[in-house]
Design an enzyme around this catalytic site. Sequence first.
Site, PDB file in Angstrom:
ATOM      1  N   GLY A   1       9.145  -4.929   3.217  1.00 46.32           N
ATOM      2  CA  GLY A   1      10.341  -4.187   3.604  1.00 46.32           C
ATOM      3  C   GLY A   1      11.554  -4.634   2.812  1.00 46.32           C
TER       4      GLY A   1
ATOM      5  CB  CYS B   1       0.440   6.058   8.951  1.00 38.79           C
ATOM      6  SG  CYS B   1       1.087   7.514   8.104  1.00 38.79           S
TER       7      CYS B   1
ATOM      8  CB  SER C   1      -0.914   0.006   1.236  1.00 34.41           C
ATOM      9  OG  SER C   1      -1.795   1.093   1.139  1.00 34.41           O
TER      10      SER C   1
ATOM     11  CE  LYS D   1      -1.898   6.992  -0.123  1.00 30.96           C
ATOM     12  NZ  LYS D   1      -0.517   6.908   0.322  1.00 30.96           N
TER      13      LYS D   1
END
Length: 310
Positions: A248, A128, A21, A45
């Site tokens: 990641g 976030c 995302s 998103k």
Amino acid sequence: MITAKTKIAGIEFDSYIFNASGIKDGTLEELEEIGKSESSAIMLKSCTIEPRKGNEKPREINLPFGYFQSEGLPNLGYRKYLEFIPKLKQYKKPIIASVVGFSLEEYRVLVKTFQESEVDLIEVNLSCPNIVEEGLPIVYNFEKIKELLDKISNLGEKPIGLKLPAYLCYVLQEKMADLIKQYNVPFIASINSVGNALIIDPGKETTLIKPQKGFGGLSGGYIKPIALGNVRRFYELLKDKVSIMGVGGIKTGQDAFEFLLAGADAVQVGTTFEREGVNCFQRINKELEEILEKKGYSSISDIRGRLKYL
Ligand code: DHB
């Protein structure tokens, strides 16, 4: 030739690789590009209740080892993404909503609404790094996460999962895993960008991005070992009860293979998608399949989590 199909929370994915995302997934055009590509899912998103323009620019930069940003959650607002879903169904792959609330009630509304939509899974983004919260961020406040899970874990049949940050000590990972086990949370995504990072331009003697006096979230190669560490810990703690999406620094099939050894059921690709575009999904998948074939494994489940110790 083997095909690296996988399952997340009981749902079939045609390959091990899909988009993370936040990268080129904010508009219908971008999501359709992902739909047409070999990404095995369409991850939307992260959206909020209201549309957001995001932070002041410059707010992101590509660097040799990864990506650094403080976007501030620019998105069209959840109603727009709901409108896109019927159009995205034609691509016949799992659609994953990603939601961010600014209160527990907002998270409840977002999860409930997507539970009633045609998405297949819901990623609840708790991590976030670029939104300044009052007090301890929710993702380190386990009482608050418990309150949240009381509100969102039984709103419908679709699997929900938590997008987690880099927990840098075992006690936090264990606490999070204990909570996940108590509730109906069939998947996690680990890890989000590593927040509160700072990168300096020594020539100009300035920060590299404008928002938040230059602080932002770090992704890509810089964070791969941290992501692998988190995935491995959560695999040890949650084993076959909870599916794990590794995120990641996945750039090659070998990176994906390392996440597979650590225990991930699938991987999300962000920084590499940003740089390379949609072809990265096919490339990484092919590289992963070649590694599996060369090593004589016939499926993802043959080797998932089977990291050996010295
Ligand atoms: C943003 C960054 C993130 O890492 C995330 O999970 C969500 C949003 C952002 O700043 O837009």
